[in-house]
Design a protein around this motif. Structure first.
Motif, PDB file in Angstrom:
ATOM      1  N   ILE A   1      -4.626 -29.815 -33.735  1.00 38.22           N
ATOM      2  CA  ILE A   1      -3.418 -29.933 -34.562  1.00 38.22           C
ATOM      3  C   ILE A   1      -3.795 -30.218 -36.016  1.00 38.22           C
ATOM      4  O   ILE A   1      -3.228 -29.634 -36.954  1.00 38.22           O
ATOM      5  CB  ILE A   1      -2.491 -31.029 -34.005  1.00 38.22           C
ATOM      6  CG1 ILE A   1      -1.981 -30.618 -32.622  1.00 38.22           C
ATOM      7  CG2 ILE A   1      -1.330 -31.287 -34.958  1.00 38.22           C
ATOM      8  CD1 ILE A   1      -1.090 -31.667 -31.964  1.00 38.22           C
TER       9      ILE A   1
ATOM     10  N   TRP B   1      -5.174 -27.115 -37.694  1.00 39.14           N
ATOM     11  CA  TRP B   1      -4.111 -26.159 -38.016  1.00 39.14           C
ATOM     12  C   TRP B   1      -3.289 -26.651 -39.207  1.00 39.14           C
ATOM     13  O   TRP B   1      -2.957 -25.878 -40.101  1.00 39.14           O
ATOM     14  CB  TRP B   1      -3.207 -25.974 -36.798  1.00 39.14           C
ATOM     15  CG  TRP B   1      -2.139 -24.951 -37.032  1.00 39.14           C
ATOM     16  CD1 TRP B   1      -2.249 -23.601 -36.869  1.00 39.14           C
ATOM     17  CD2 TRP B   1      -0.794 -25.197 -37.477  1.00 39.14           C
ATOM     18  NE1 TRP B   1      -1.060 -22.991 -37.196  1.00 39.14           N
ATOM     19  CE2 TRP B   1      -0.156 -23.942 -37.562  1.00 39.14           C
ATOM     20  CE3 TRP B   1      -0.082 -26.348 -37.805  1.00 39.14           C
ATOM     21  CZ2 TRP B   1       1.161 -23.817 -37.975  1.00 39.14           C
ATOM     22  CZ3 TRP B   1       1.238 -26.229 -38.219  1.00 39.14           C
ATOM     23  CH2 TRP B   1       1.848 -24.972 -38.296  1.00 39.14           C
ATOM     24  N   ARG B   2      -3.009 -27.971 -39.221  1.00 45.74           N
ATOM     25  CA  ARG B   2      -2.164 -28.519 -40.296  1.00 45.74           C
ATOM     26  C   ARG B   2      -2.862 -28.492 -41.647  1.00 45.74           C
ATOM     27  O   ARG B   2      -2.227 -28.262 -42.674  1.00 45.74           O
ATOM     28  CB  ARG B   2      -1.765 -29.944 -39.927  1.00 45.74           C
ATOM     29  CG  ARG B   2      -0.892 -30.651 -40.958  1.00 45.74           C
ATOM     30  CD  ARG B   2      -0.363 -31.964 -40.416  1.00 45.74           C
ATOM     31  NE  ARG B   2      -1.429 -32.819 -39.944  1.00 45.74           N
ATOM     32  CZ  ARG B   2      -2.131 -33.641 -40.749  1.00 45.74           C
ATOM     33  NH1 ARG B   2      -1.873 -33.689 -42.042  1.00 45.74           N
ATOM     34  NH2 ARG B   2      -3.079 -34.411 -40.254  1.00 45.74           N
ATOM     35  N   ARG B   3      -4.183 -28.686 -41.675  1.00 38.45           N
ATOM     36  CA  ARG B   3      -4.889 -28.808 -42.944  1.00 38.45           C
ATOM     37  C   ARG B   3      -5.510 -27.493 -43.432  1.00 38.45           C
ATOM     38  O   ARG B   3      -5.803 -27.364 -44.622  1.00 38.45           O
ATOM     39  CB  ARG B   3      -5.990 -29.860 -42.824  1.00 38.45           C
ATOM     40  CG  ARG B   3      -5.458 -31.268 -42.572  1.00 38.45           C
ATOM     41  CD  ARG B   3      -6.587 -32.267 -42.525  1.00 38.45           C
ATOM     42  NE  ARG B   3      -6.092 -33.619 -42.262  1.00 38.45           N
ATOM     43  CZ  ARG B   3      -6.868 -34.702 -42.192  1.00 38.45           C
ATOM     44  NH1 ARG B   3      -8.173 -34.569 -42.367  1.00 38.45           N
ATOM     45  NH2 ARG B   3      -6.345 -35.881 -41.948  1.00 38.45           N
TER      46      ARG B   3
ATOM     47  N   LEU C   1      -1.928 -23.982 -41.964  1.00 35.67           N
ATOM     48  CA  LEU C   1      -0.569 -24.159 -42.473  1.00 35.67           C
ATOM     49  C   LEU C   1      -0.481 -23.998 -43.984  1.00 35.67           C
ATOM     50  O   LEU C   1       0.451 -23.335 -44.472  1.00 35.67           O
ATOM     51  CB  LEU C   1      -0.013 -25.511 -42.029  1.00 35.67           C
ATOM     52  CG  LEU C   1       1.431 -25.799 -42.457  1.00 35.67           C
ATOM     53  CD1 LEU C   1       2.377 -24.742 -41.904  1.00 35.67           C
ATOM     54  CD2 LEU C   1       1.861 -27.190 -41.990  1.00 35.67           C
TER      55      LEU C   1
END
Length: 541
Positions: A167, A170-172, A175
């Motif tokens: 997660i 993916w977020r850093r 995204l």
């Protein structure tokens, strides 16, 4: 720029300005006090609130359902992927009246949902939201998924190696790269739902009205041009602000992480989690996309005497209480001819505009001129089509532009919607043409026309065909302006569907379903053909 500017000036800016001016002027004086009166009317404020609320809710629902689909189409390789990508794009080019008909057949009185579960949703806002998700699902899948398929997955894998969770990686990493694309897709969906007309007209009923529907009601039913003019200005200002914001978002998308061809990033699903994700996305596509289309086809064969071709056979005759002076089947030929002419106009105007927009002016005066020109060409997608259609009747009534009785009004109005699609399809390909190829041709003695024919045309031929296909599909389904200017002896398919849905009787409803199914078949065939010749492998719009 000369021909595109002249075309938009004569057939967009002039009609819109004429109807707004007629509404806000009285006895030669500008009635600016009307702005305050209309904008403080509780009924108008309620319409404005519902317009913004349903657009925001439709956008949120579309993102929630379509982002998993964007990931699946970007990262997974599975049988039938190309066909499925074309299928989910079909609703985007379907006439909104046909979309309304499909959901009316599924969710309305006597619809499939009522027969199966005893439930009706056509009198609720849920039918509107679902129809909007149905239309705009492909916007997110192809805009976000097209970029996602080209992002190098090794960057996220490197973050995992350095200790980041799935997660967090993916977020850093992913995204931030996807954020401009997600924002652009969300803005496009909000824009289309903010100006929604056909879906609201069919499914909304008297309880729900957007600005576009209210402009139509004030213009066609109440003949209140002052109120309609104020609402048009309000919608125009909102759309202009959204397009300006969208232009900034698009420019930000030019700075991305490293990109790879889409074929190098897609792989077969691995593990139960990925197969479950693929299954859930396919389930959403079946329930949300395929079911309404299938129910529409089923209802088209369900006639007064049971299943058969009675509804289709009835299209060949004129009933005694007919709205049109010709058989409904004539609307098929009319629509195809009008759409073909509109496509030719859109290709000429849009092609020249795209060529002009290849100028890179940077941040100077030329750059600002080019960006302003680009934004102007997008305005017809968000401006009230109702205003444009009624403006044609108001403004084009004196020589040398007395076109009120001319059949050319319909393809001209349809071309206004087709031009932006031609530009958005042609522009990236034209910008990718190496200018040194033209210079080499010139050095070898080729004239500019011959250089274009032998250098540019072979490189952009496929993009030109795709642009023509999109322009044809959207022209075929144009409804907001055509409903004003289509003559009773030469109706188009969307206008005929709307008129039949507005009349009581099982046969009228059946004929509306039959014509909607024909429109759906034509649009589906066009999209499947475009999917085979699209100019890139990412699937991006």
């Amino acid at each position: 720029m000369v021909l595109p500017v002249a075309f938009f000036g004569l057939f967009f800016a002039y009609p819109v300005a004429a109807i707004v001016g007629r509404g806000l002027r009285s006895d030669g004086q500008w009635q600016l006090g009307l702005l305050g009166q209309v904008l403080t009317d509780p009924d108008v404020l309620q319409v404005l609130w519902f317009t913004v609320w349903q657009a925001a809710a439709s956008t949120a629902c579309t993102l929630a359902l379509a982002l998993p689909g964007a990931y699946v189409f970007a990262r997974f390789d599975f049988p039938g992927k190309r066909l499925l990508r074309a299928v989910v794009t079909v609703p985007f080019v379907l006439p909104t009246v046909v979309v309304g008909s499909a959901f009316l057949a599924l969710l309305g009185r006597g619809g499939a949902l009522e027969e199966w579960f005893g439930l009706r949703l056509d009198t609720s806002v849920w039918a509107i939201l679902l129809a909007h998700v149905f239309i705009n699902y492909a916007v997110v899948v192809r805009t976000v998924g097209g970029l996602w398929s080209q992002l190098d997955p090794r960057q996220e894998e490197a973050a995992r190696v350095l200790g980041a969770s799935r997660i967090a990686a993916w977020r850093r990493v992913t995204l931030p790269a996807l954020a401009p694309s997600i924002g652009a897709a969300a803005l496009i969906v909000f824009l289309f739902t903010f100006t929604s007309f056909g879906v609201i007209q069919v499914l909304g009923g008297p309880r729900y009205a957007t600005l576009e529907v209210e402009i139509y009601r004030q213009t066609a039913a109440l003949l209140e041009l002052p109120t309609a003019a104020v609402l048009t200005l309000l919608q125009f200002a909102a759309v202009t602000a959204m397009l300006a914001f969208h232009a900034r978002t698009v420019r930000k998308r030019q700075s991305m992480l490293s990109m790879l061809p889409a074929e190098q990033t897609a792989r077969r699903p691995q593990g139960p989690g990925q197969w479950a994700l693929l299954g859930s996305v396919l389930t959403v596509v079946v329930l949300l996309i395929l079911t309404p289309l299938a129910v529409l086809v089923e209802r088209s064969f369900n006639g007064p005497d049971g299943y058969g071709t009675a509804n289709y056979r009835a299209l060949g005759s004129v009933s005694s209480d007919a709205t049109f002076t010709v058989a409904p089947v004539a609307a098929i030929g009319n629509s195809l001819i009008y759409a073909a002419l509109a496509t030719c106009i859109a290709l000429v105007v849009g092609g020249l505009a795209a060529a002009a927009l290849t100028t890179r002016g940077g941040g100077g005066a030329v750059g600002r001129l080019v960006r302003g020109f680009d934004s102007m060409l997008m305005l017809p997608l968000g401006t009230s089509a109702v205003t444009v259609g009624f403006g044609f009747l108001i403004a084009l009534d004196e020589p040398p532009l007395d076109l009120r009785s001319s059949w050319m009004l319909v393809p001209l109005a349809q071309a206004l919607v087709g031009v932006p699609f031609v530009i958005r399809t042609m522009l990236p390909v034209l910008r990718a043409v190496d200018v040194r190829l033209r210079e080499a041709a010139a050095v070898l003695g080729a004239s500019p026309l011959r250089a274009w024919r032998e250098v540019d045309l072979p490189l952009v031929r496929r993009a030109l065909i795709v642009a023509a296909g999109f322009a044809f599909a959207v022209s075929l389904g144009e409804f907001g302006a055509t409903v004003f200017i289509a003559r009773p002896d030469a109706p188009t398919l969307p206008v005929a569907v709307s008129r039949f849905l507005g009349r009581a009787g099982e046969l009228n409803y059946g004929q509306a379903m039959a014509m909607s199914a024909i429109l759906m078949l034509v649009c589906t065939g066009t999209l499947l053909a475009l999917e085979r010749i699209r100019t890139d492998r990412s699937g991006e719009f």
